[in-house]
Write a protein that holds these residues in place. Structure first.
Motif, short mmCIF file in Angstrom:
data_model
loop_
_atom_site.label_atom_id
_atom_site.label_comp_id
_atom_site.label_asym_id
_atom_site.label_seq_id
_atom_site.Cartn_x
_atom_site.Cartn_y
_atom_site.Cartn_z
N VAL A 87 1.01 -1.51 -0.19
CA VAL A 87 -0.16 0.09 0.05
C VAL A 87 0.86 1.24 -0.05
N MET A 88 1.02 2.28 -1.32
CA MET A 88 1.56 3.04 -0.78
C MET A 88 0.47 4.57 -2.16
N LYS A 89 1.29 5.47 -2.00
CA LYS A 89 0.80 6.73 -2.30
C LYS A 89 2.13 7.70 -2.73
N LYS A 90 1.55 8.06 -3.78
CA LYS A 90 2.65 8.61 -5.25
C LYS A 90 3.26 9.64 -4.53
N LYS A 91 4.30 9.71 -4.37
CA LYS A 91 4.92 10.96 -3.65
C LYS A 91 4.76 12.08 -5.02
N PHE A 92 4.27 13.74 -4.38
CA PHE A 92 3.83 13.94 -5.34
C PHE A 92 5.12 14.91 -5.99
N ILE A 93 5.38 15.27 -4.68
CA ILE A 93 7.15 16.69 -5.13
C ILE A 93 8.22 15.84 -4.42
N THR A 142 14.53 -0.77 -11.27
CA THR A 142 14.81 -0.88 -10.64
C THR A 142 13.98 -0.36 -9.09
N ILE A 143 13.78 -0.84 -8.17
CA ILE A 143 13.34 -0.76 -7.11
C ILE A 143 13.98 0.42 -5.70
N GLN A 144 14.56 1.25 -5.20
CA GLN A 144 15.20 1.61 -4.07
C GLN A 144 14.85 2.03 -2.82
N ASP A 178 14.47 3.76 0.78
CA ASP A 178 14.75 4.41 1.58
C ASP A 178 14.05 4.42 3.13
N TYR A 179 15.18 3.63 4.14
CA TYR A 179 14.47 2.64 5.19
C TYR A 179 13.97 3.95 6.27
N ASP A 180 14.28 5.54 6.43
CA ASP A 180 14.12 6.45 7.34
C ASP A 180 13.28 6.86 6.87
N ARG A 181 13.03 7.03 5.89
CA ARG A 181 11.63 8.28 5.27
C ARG A 181 10.18 7.21 4.17
N ASN A 182 10.37 6.09 5.18
CA ASN A 182 9.75 5.27 4.27
C ASN A 182 8.94 5.85 2.93
N ILE A 183 10.25 5.50 1.80
CA ILE A 183 9.98 5.66 0.75
C ILE A 183 10.89 4.78 -0.15
N ILE A 184 9.94 4.68 -1.36
CA ILE A 184 10.41 3.41 -2.26
C ILE A 184 10.62 4.22 -3.56
N GLY A 185 11.47 4.29 -3.84
CA GLY A 185 11.57 5.04 -5.66
C GLY A 185 11.74 3.80 -6.80
N ILE A 186 11.92 3.83 -7.49
CA ILE A 186 11.18 3.37 -8.24
C ILE A 186 11.30 4.20 -10.08
N ASN A 187 13.02 3.25 -10.13
CA ASN A 187 13.63 3.88 -11.71
C ASN A 187 13.61 2.89 -12.69
N LYS A 205 17.15 8.70 -14.80
CA LYS A 205 17.16 9.69 -14.31
C LYS A 205 15.07 10.11 -14.47
N ASN A 206 13.63 9.29 -14.32
CA ASN A 206 13.11 9.39 -13.97
C ASN A 206 12.99 8.02 -13.37
N MET A 207 12.67 8.73 -11.66
CA MET A 207 12.59 7.97 -9.91
C MET A 207 11.09 8.53 -9.56
N LYS A 208 10.65 7.52 -9.95
CA LYS A 208 8.95 7.70 -9.17
C LYS A 208 8.83 7.04 -7.68
N GLN A 209 8.88 8.67 -6.92
CA GLN A 209 8.86 7.99 -5.61
C GLN A 209 7.25 7.83 -4.68
N TYR A 210 7.51 6.79 -3.98
CA TYR A 210 5.90 6.24 -3.13
C TYR A 210 6.69 6.21 -1.91
N ILE A 211 5.70 6.66 -1.15
CA ILE A 211 5.47 6.85 0.31
C ILE A 211 4.65 5.64 0.44
N LEU A 212 5.01 4.42 1.94
CA LEU A 212 4.93 2.84 1.56
C LEU A 212 3.83 3.63 3.38
N ALA A 213 2.72 3.05 3.13
CA ALA A 213 2.00 2.83 4.32
C ALA A 213 2.18 1.82 5.51
N ASP A 214 2.47 1.16 4.93
CA ASP A 214 3.76 -0.15 5.53
C ASP A 214 4.47 -0.70 5.45
#
Length: 97
Positions: A28-34, A58-60, A62-71, A75-84
């Motif tokens: 469960v995730m939501k797209k990070k707008f910025i 590639t899926i990166q 970031d444990y501390d910010r609870n975010i994944i980045g999909i490349n 140079k085109n990373m889409k970032q998502y905030i994970l609900a869990d």
């Protein structure tokens, strides 16, 4: 393949790949707008290769910010905030510890 920034790598077998797909299907995730690519701290990443190079990505994580980045393109990373993050992050960390 799962790796961390210390050059530690692990190649998943078929059973582990199925487990990861199940985790990703239930993510469960939501797209990070910025998205803030320079501030993204890559703790680990997963590389998915395909015979067709355009389908590799590639899926990166970031444990501390609870975010994944999909490349799909470098140079085109889409970032998502994970609900869990528990299942995905624990899965990734289990291969790198």
């Amino acid at each position: 393949m799962i790796s961390d920034t210390r050059e530690k790598s692990y190649y998943l077998d078929a059973e582990e790949t199925e487990q990861l797909i199940s985790i990703l299907d239930n993510l469960v995730m939501k797209k990070k707008f910025i998205p803030n690519i320079p501030a993204f701290n890559t703790d680990a990443y997963m590389i998915f290769n395909s015979a067709n190079a355009e389908e590799s990505y590639t899926i990166q994580v970031d444990y501390d910010r609870n975010i994944i980045g999909i490349n799909v393109h470098p140079k085109n990373m889409k970032q998502y905030i994970l609900a869990d993050n528990a299942d995905l992050f624990l899965f990734v960390q289990s291969f790198l510890n």
